[in-house]
Design a protein around this motif. Structure first.
Motif, PDB file in Angstrom:
ATOM      1  N   ILE A  14      21.777  23.365  -0.464  1.00  0.00           N
ATOM      2  CA  ILE A  14      21.884  22.539   0.745  1.00  0.00           C
ATOM      3  C   ILE A  14      23.347  22.391   1.154  1.00  0.00           C
ATOM      4  N   VAL A  15      24.221  22.135   0.179  1.00  0.00           N
ATOM      5  CA  VAL A  15      25.655  22.027   0.482  1.00  0.00           C
ATOM      6  C   VAL A  15      26.169  23.349   1.043  1.00  0.00           C
ATOM      7  N   LEU A  16      25.768  24.462   0.439  1.00  0.00           N
ATOM      8  CA  LEU A  16      26.176  25.780   0.914  1.00  0.00           C
ATOM      9  C   LEU A  16      25.746  26.007   2.363  1.00  0.00           C
ATOM     10  N   LEU A  17      24.496  25.694   2.668  1.00  0.00           N
ATOM     11  CA  LEU A  17      23.991  25.891   4.030  1.00  0.00           C
ATOM     12  C   LEU A  17      24.671  24.959   5.029  1.00  0.00           C
ATOM     13  N   LEU A  18      24.893  23.717   4.639  1.00  0.00           N
ATOM     14  CA  LEU A  18      25.543  22.767   5.547  1.00  0.00           C
ATOM     15  C   LEU A  18      26.990  23.166   5.837  1.00  0.00           C
ATOM     16  N   VAL A  19      27.723  23.534   4.802  1.00  0.00           N
ATOM     17  CA  VAL A  19      29.129  23.863   5.028  1.00  0.00           C
ATOM     18  C   VAL A  19      29.258  25.147   5.854  1.00  0.00           C
ATOM     19  N   TRP A  20      28.418  26.152   5.591  1.00  0.00           N
ATOM     20  CA  TRP A  20      28.517  27.376   6.380  1.00  0.00           C
ATOM     21  C   TRP A  20      27.917  27.199   7.771  1.00  0.00           C
ATOM     22  N   ALA A  24      30.057  28.026  11.021  1.00  0.00           N
ATOM     23  CA  ALA A  24      29.519  28.854  12.120  1.00  0.00           C
ATOM     24  C   ALA A  24      29.611  28.103  13.446  1.00  0.00           C
ATOM     25  N   TRP A  25      29.299  26.828  13.437  1.00  0.00           N
ATOM     26  CA  TRP A  25      29.412  26.019  14.650  1.00  0.00           C
ATOM     27  C   TRP A  25      30.857  26.021  15.154  1.00  0.00           C
ATOM     28  N   ASP A  26      31.798  25.796  14.260  1.00  0.00           N
ATOM     29  CA  ASP A  26      33.210  25.818  14.648  1.00  0.00           C
ATOM     30  C   ASP A  26      33.620  27.179  15.197  1.00  0.00           C
ATOM     31  N   TYR A  27      33.168  28.231  14.554  1.00  0.00           N
ATOM     32  CA  TYR A  27      33.537  29.581  14.963  1.00  0.00           C
ATOM     33  C   TYR A  27      33.102  29.873  16.395  1.00  0.00           C
ATOM     34  N   PHE A  28      31.888  29.471  16.741  1.00  0.00           N
ATOM     35  CA  PHE A  28      31.360  29.757  18.080  1.00  0.00           C
ATOM     36  C   PHE A  28      31.733  28.691  19.111  1.00  0.00           C
TER      37      PHE A  28
END
Length: 179
Positions: A14-20, A24-28
């Protein structure tokens, strides 16, 4: 209640998915931000993607430490319950979120919050892994993951000294003198 391997894997995932997901949100939406040590552009910067790599391992490591402490296999009763660990985690996360909100809105009460935490370190074992994990996860949205990991680890060491040193000194002076 114990902290089984399946639950540790689930939490880390869950931590892995949330942080990535956040990366991804920041990147786009304008690019991945870089957070600077002491909020100074002249200091080293840590991009959020670096925290995306390290934070899941850090989470796994702290969950393993919690597992080793509460899953007492040698005795009949564990020293601490998972409920207490969860309460400590939530308390630390709430303090980190409060500090993050104060930082974002330029509220100057951060010093008072940190001062209160320093005082609490003399009375409560806030150096434990669940407090550190709550701090890092609560502050990583605002400060990235690397800076809360670094400062949180230093705070944990200071809190350990604040909690144990007075107890050791009191125990030393309370020892009966041998004749």
């Amino acid at each position: 209640m114990k902290l089984p391997l399946r639950l540790r894997i689930l939490i880390t995932t869950i931590v892995l998915l949330l942080v990535w997901g956040h990366i991804a949100w920041d990147y786009f939406h304008g690019g991945i931000p870089t957070h600077y040590l002491l909020h100074d552009d002249n200091m080293p910067g840590f991009p959020n993607w670096l925290g995306g790599i390290i934070l899941p391992f850090f989470t796994w490591f702290l969950l393993y430490r919690i597992h080793k402490r509460i899953d007492n296999t040698e005795g009949d009763v564990a020293s601490e319950s998972l409920r207490i660990v969860l309460f400590r985690f939530i308390a630390a996360a709430l303090v980190a979120i409060a500090i993050s909100v104060c930082f974002i809105h330029d509220v100057k009460e951060i010093d008072y919050i940190l001062g209160a935490v320093l005082v609490l370190a003399f009375f409560f074992p806030i150096y434990k892994s669940e407090y550190l994990l709550g701090w890092v996860l609560g502050a990583s949205f605002t400060f990235g993951a690397i800076i809360p990991m670094g400062f949180g680890s230093i705070f944990a060491l200071v809190f350990f000294i604040f909690y144990t040193l007075p107890r050791k000194l009191i125990g030393f002076f309370k020892k009966p003198k041998q004749v």
